[in-house]
Enzyme design. Structure first.
Site, PDB file in Angstrom:
ATOM      1  CD  GLU A  10      11.055  -2.255   6.715  1.00 15.30           C
ATOM      2  OE1 GLU A  10      10.504  -3.354   6.910  1.00 15.30           O
ATOM      3  OE2 GLU A  10      11.169  -1.748   5.600  1.00 15.30           O
ATOM      4  CB  CYS A  45      11.040  -0.770   1.133  1.00 17.17           C
ATOM      5  SG  CYS A  45      11.184  -0.189  -0.537  1.00 17.17           S
ATOM      6  CD  GLU A  84      12.584  -5.173  -5.839  1.00 16.79           C
ATOM      7  OE1 GLU A  84      13.310  -4.637  -4.987  1.00 16.79           O
ATOM      8  OE2 GLU A  84      12.943  -5.382  -7.004  1.00 16.79           O
ATOM      9  CG  LEU A  85      11.428  -9.631   0.221  1.00 15.50           C
ATOM     10  CD1 LEU A  85      11.970 -10.953   0.733  1.00 15.50           C
ATOM     11  CD2 LEU A  85       9.930  -9.729  -0.018  1.00 15.50           C
ATOM     12  N   GLY A 129       6.936  -6.428  -0.525  1.00 13.70           N
ATOM     13  CA  GLY A 129       6.310  -6.383   0.798  1.00 13.70           C
ATOM     14  C   GLY A 129       7.313  -6.809   1.851  1.00 13.70           C
ATOM     15  CB  SER A 130       6.860  -7.845   5.312  1.00 11.21           C
ATOM     16  OG  SER A 130       5.967  -8.933   5.155  1.00 11.21           O
ATOM     17  CE  LYS A 183      -4.350  -9.186  -1.826  1.00 14.22           C
ATOM     18  NZ  LYS A 183      -3.986  -7.813  -1.548  1.00 14.22           N
ATOM     19  CD1 TRP A 207       0.097  -1.637   3.009  1.00 18.51           C
ATOM     20  CD2 TRP A 207       0.842   0.452   3.247  1.00 18.51           C
ATOM     21  NE1 TRP A 207       0.990  -1.628   4.059  1.00 18.51           N
ATOM     22  CE2 TRP A 207       1.466  -0.348   4.230  1.00 18.51           C
ATOM     23  CE3 TRP A 207       1.155   1.819   3.206  1.00 18.51           C
ATOM     24  CZ2 TRP A 207       2.382   0.162   5.142  1.00 18.51           C
ATOM     25  CZ3 TRP A 207       2.081   2.324   4.109  1.00 18.51           C
ATOM     26  CH2 TRP A 207       2.669   1.496   5.073  1.00 18.51           C
ATOM     27  CG  ASN A 208       5.172   1.304   0.523  1.00 20.43           C
ATOM     28  OD1 ASN A 208       4.801   0.612  -0.429  1.00 20.43           O
ATOM     29  ND2 ASN A 208       6.419   1.323   0.936  1.00 20.43           N
TER      30      ASN A 208
HETATM   31  P1  NAD Z   1       3.160  -7.163   3.944  1.00 15.27           P
HETATM   32  O1  NAD Z   1       4.190  -8.119   3.492  1.00 15.27           O
HETATM   33  O2  NAD Z   1       2.381  -7.505   5.141  1.00 15.27           O
HETATM   34  O3  NAD Z   1       2.128  -6.910   2.778  1.00 15.27           O
HETATM   35  C1  NAD Z   1       2.521  -6.552   1.489  1.00 15.27           C
HETATM   36  C2  NAD Z   1       1.422  -6.955   0.549  1.00 15.27           C
HETATM   37  O4  NAD Z   1       1.430  -8.360   0.504  1.00 15.27           O
HETATM   38  C3  NAD Z   1       0.053  -6.536   1.067  1.00 15.27           C
HETATM   39  O5  NAD Z   1      -0.446  -5.477   0.329  1.00 15.27           O
HETATM   40  C4  NAD Z   1      -0.788  -7.760   0.933  1.00 15.27           C
HETATM   41  O6  NAD Z   1      -1.675  -7.582  -0.139  1.00 15.27           O
HETATM   42  C5  NAD Z   1       0.147  -8.855   0.543  1.00 15.27           C
HETATM   43  N1  NAD Z   1       0.126  -9.998   1.451  1.00 15.27           N
HETATM   44  C6  NAD Z   1       0.191 -10.041   2.796  1.00 15.27           C
HETATM   45  N2  NAD Z   1       0.136 -11.318   3.228  1.00 15.27           N
HETATM   46  C7  NAD Z   1       0.042 -12.095   2.131  1.00 15.27           C
HETATM   47  C8  NAD Z   1      -0.043 -13.491   1.898  1.00 15.27           C
HETATM   48  N3  NAD Z   1      -0.062 -14.383   2.911  1.00 15.27           N
HETATM   49  N4  NAD Z   1      -0.134 -13.930   0.623  1.00 15.27           N
HETATM   50  C9  NAD Z   1      -0.131 -13.065  -0.389  1.00 15.27           C
HETATM   51  N5  NAD Z   1      -0.056 -11.741  -0.245  1.00 15.27           N
HETATM   52  C10 NAD Z   1       0.037 -11.253   1.000  1.00 15.27           C
HETATM   53  O7  NAD Z   1       3.895  -5.790   4.109  1.00 15.27           O
HETATM   54  P2  NAD Z   1       3.280  -4.393   4.553  1.00 15.27           P
HETATM   55  O8  NAD Z   1       3.502  -4.253   6.001  1.00 15.27           O
HETATM   56  O9  NAD Z   1       1.919  -4.194   4.033  1.00 15.27           O
HETATM   57  O10 NAD Z   1       4.254  -3.429   3.713  1.00 15.27           O
HETATM   58  C11 NAD Z   1       5.427  -2.958   4.245  1.00 15.27           C
HETATM   59  C12 NAD Z   1       6.612  -3.866   3.932  1.00 15.27           C
HETATM   60  O11 NAD Z   1       6.853  -3.880   2.547  1.00 15.27           O
HETATM   61  C13 NAD Z   1       7.870  -3.361   4.575  1.00 15.27           C
HETATM   62  O12 NAD Z   1       8.624  -4.416   5.111  1.00 15.27           O
HETATM   63  C14 NAD Z   1       8.625  -2.728   3.423  1.00 15.27           C
HETATM   64  O13 NAD Z   1       9.998  -2.639   3.591  1.00 15.27           O
HETATM   65  C15 NAD Z   1       8.226  -3.589   2.307  1.00 15.27           C
HETATM   66  N6  NAD Z   1       8.385  -2.880   1.042  1.00 15.27           N
HETATM   67  C16 NAD Z   1       9.439  -3.228   0.240  1.00 15.27           C
HETATM   68  C17 NAD Z   1       9.648  -2.555  -0.947  1.00 15.27           C
HETATM   69  C18 NAD Z   1      10.794  -2.917  -1.826  1.00 15.27           C
HETATM   70  O14 NAD Z   1      10.808  -2.534  -2.973  1.00 15.27           O
HETATM   71  N7  NAD Z   1      11.767  -3.672  -1.350  1.00 15.27           N
HETATM   72  C19 NAD Z   1       8.778  -1.528  -1.329  1.00 15.27           C
HETATM   73  C20 NAD Z   1       7.726  -1.194  -0.489  1.00 15.27           C
HETATM   74  C21 NAD Z   1       7.537  -1.883   0.704  1.00 15.27           C
END
Ligand code: NAD
Length: 508
Positions: free
Chosen positions: A411, A313, A279-280, A257-258, A202, A178-179
């Site tokens: 983080e 991130c 990209e985590l 995501g994370s 998604k 979402w960020n």
């Molecule tokens: P998150 O991993 O909880 O969620 C990210 C996305 O993954 C969500 O929008 C959700 O739709 C999806 N998701 C969550 N659980 C899932 C599952 N079990 N199966 C499939 N999809 C699932 O992370 P967050 O807290 O929403 O976002 C912040 C994190 O994302 C931070 O750790 C940040 O560093 C990372 N991030 C990384 C980058 C990068 O390019 N490396 C960019 C932006 C954010």
């Protein structure tokens, strides 16, 4: 006890209220309550929906289809059906589609920005910046699409001829956070389409409206039905993720995501051995050497730490300042943060909006409390701002940070800058690399030899030297260690969506 300075009053006084309603779009048809699959706007088969919340007010601002496995399977089928024709289009044809989509983003930039602010909370000026950055991925990959070359390879066997062909990997599953509600999506869809892949994306549960608006523009750009499919879910995300990762039709998953969820998706993808890019999370070191230009370093820290209220991130998570410049840096940095204007992202002159939800606020508060408990001193901020709305937190600077504090290892993903001090290069390289993740790292110095040395020594995928802003569609974005693998943007980005086929022609 958290002690905050009297600067706090200035922050509070800067708040401007905003009546939260539907954003005043020029084109109201960009606001959707359905999602886009196989060229059509649809509901979930179950009829279920989820609520989307404005992070500034905490109020529900709309609903979107709560999809499940059957919906995802239908979207995957649509993408698979569209693949044979789409992969046969020429690079130039795909370039024209992407270029058209890019232009539509530019033409509708104001509306897209309003949608981003509405569901994500970031200030409108930042949202406009994001739209431009996001659109640039379509422009960039429209230029890459016709320039995918294979090799002609001198064979080792007499009489053979060897060459390679680059082919689209197939149906791709894309999962984004979402960020950056627009940019994270375009950074994946741009190269996927340029390569000739079809996608099931998604969209983030917190910010689905921007994704839907992008799909509407894809439709207007003439992207064929089934090439771009958006699935939506907030509460069924795990089921949706599993449907994508376990499908034998999906050949590639790209996730941002994370690290925690990345590891889960990697496990889920292993039965079908998909091509993956992840990209985590990061924990970026931000290093200021004694010989740095102070103003440049402070400006870099403001940009890197506080952009999107620290919810990026690549944002600086651990700010290390060399002893000789530490007090000066802390003072100048605090003065700049004192000028921030916190409030609703729509209000005039606001520089910093709310965090995404209460869980984010709680995490930030716990990091501040932990730092204070272990001897950190709050220079500015340190508190929630409940009068502003449920998810506001003061931009915060804490000095005298030590390695036993949570911020040193986790983080924060919020507007808290912890200032650590260090003695010399050997110590700082060790500290900077003392983490399992390695996305971005920053440092400030005027010594050119040191610039090379430190850039090479940091265990990260991206280094900012004398700058806090490194994102650029022309530059490869990605991490090492537990920050993931694969690169987005740049000439490398399209490779993630292609396979290399080798052809040997014998009997010449
Ligand atoms: P998150 O991993 O909880 O969620 C990210 C996305 O993954 C969500 O929008 C959700 O739709 C999806 N998701 C969550 N659980 C899932 C599952 N079990 N199966 C499939 N999809 C699932 O992370 P967050 O807290 O929403 O976002 C912040 C994190 O994302 C931070 O750790 C940040 O560093 C990372 N991030 C990384 C980058 C990068 O390019 N490396 C960019 C932006 C954010």
């Amino acid at each position: 006890q958290i002690r905050a300075s009297n600067h706090l009053r200035v922050l509070r006084a800067s708040y401007t209220s905003f009546a939260h309603s539907v954003p005043p779009l020029n084109d109201r048809t960009l606001l959707k309550s359905q999602t886009y699959v196989n060229g059509k706007w649809i509901d979930a088969r179950s009829g279920m929906t989820f609520e989307v919340t404005d992070p500034a007010s905490g109020k529900v601002i709309g609903t979107m289809p709560e999809m499940d496995k059957t919906d995802v399977d239908a979207a995957i089928k649509a993408a698979a059906d569209a693949l044979p024709a789409f992969r046969k289009t020429t690079g130039r044809e795909r370039a024209k589609m992407l270029r058209k989509w890019y232009q539509l983003m530019v033409d509708n930039a104001d509306d897209l920005a309003k949608l981003i602010t509405w569901e994500n909370g970031k200030p409108l000026a930042d949202a406009k910046g994001e739209v431009s950055y996001a659109a640039n991925f379509f422009e960039w990959f429209s230029e890459e699409a016709p320039r995918v070359y294979g090799d002609t390879i001198p064979a080792s066997v007499p009489g053979n001829r060897v060459f390679t062909i680059k082919e689209p990997v197939g149906v791709c599953g894309l999962i984004t956070p979402w960020n950056f509600p627009a940019a994270m999506i375009t950074r994946k869809i741009g190269p996927a389409l340029a390569a000739g892949c079809t996608v099931v994306a998604k969209s983030p549960g917190e910010t689905p409206f921007t994704a839907a608006a992008l799909a509407e523009l894809a439709h207007r750009a003439g992207i064929p039905p089934g090439v771009v499919n958006i699935v939506t879910s907030l509460n069924n995300t795990a089921e949706v993720g599993e449907a994508i990762t376990s499908s034998p039709i999906v050949k590639k998953v790209s996730f941002t995501g994370s690290t925690r969820v990345g590891k889960l998706l990697m496990k889920q993808s292993s039965d079908t051995l998909k091509k993956l890019s992840f990209e985590l999370g990061g924990n970026a070191p931000f290093i200021v050497f004694d010989d740095a230009d102070l103003d440049t370093a402070v400006a870099g820290a403001i940009a890197s730490k506080f952009r999107s209220s620290g919810q990026t991130c690549v944002c600086a998570n651990r700010i290390y300042v060399q002893q000789g410049i530490y007090d000066q840096f802390a003072k100048a940095f605090t003065e700049k943060v004192n000028n921030f204007k916190v409030g609703s992202g729509y209000a005039e002159g606001i520089t910093h909006g709310p965090l995404i939800h209460d869980r984010a606020v709680s995490k930030v508060q716990s990091h501040v409390d932990d730092a204070v408990k272990h001897g950190g001193k709050v220079l500015i901020g340190g508190h929630k701002l409940p009068d502003f709305g449920p998810n506001f937190f003061e931009p915060t600077i804490i000095r005298d940070m030590t390695n036993d504090m949570a911020i040193a290892h986790e983080e924060t993903f919020g507007p808290v800058a912890g200032l650590f001090s260090f003695k010399d290069e050997a110590e700082i390289v060790k500290l900077a690399n003392d983490t399992e993740v390695g996305l971005a790292g920053y440092f400030f110095s005027k010594d050119i030899q040191r610039c090379y040395r430190i850039a090479e020594a940091l265990e990260v995928g991206m280094v900012g030297v004398n700058t806090g802003l490194i994102s650029d569609p022309a530059a490869p974005f990605g991490g090492v260690k537990e920050s993931g693998f694969g690169r987005e943007g740049s000439k490398y980005g399209i490779d993630e969506y292609m396979t290399t086929k080798m052809v040997t022609l014998g009997g010449m």
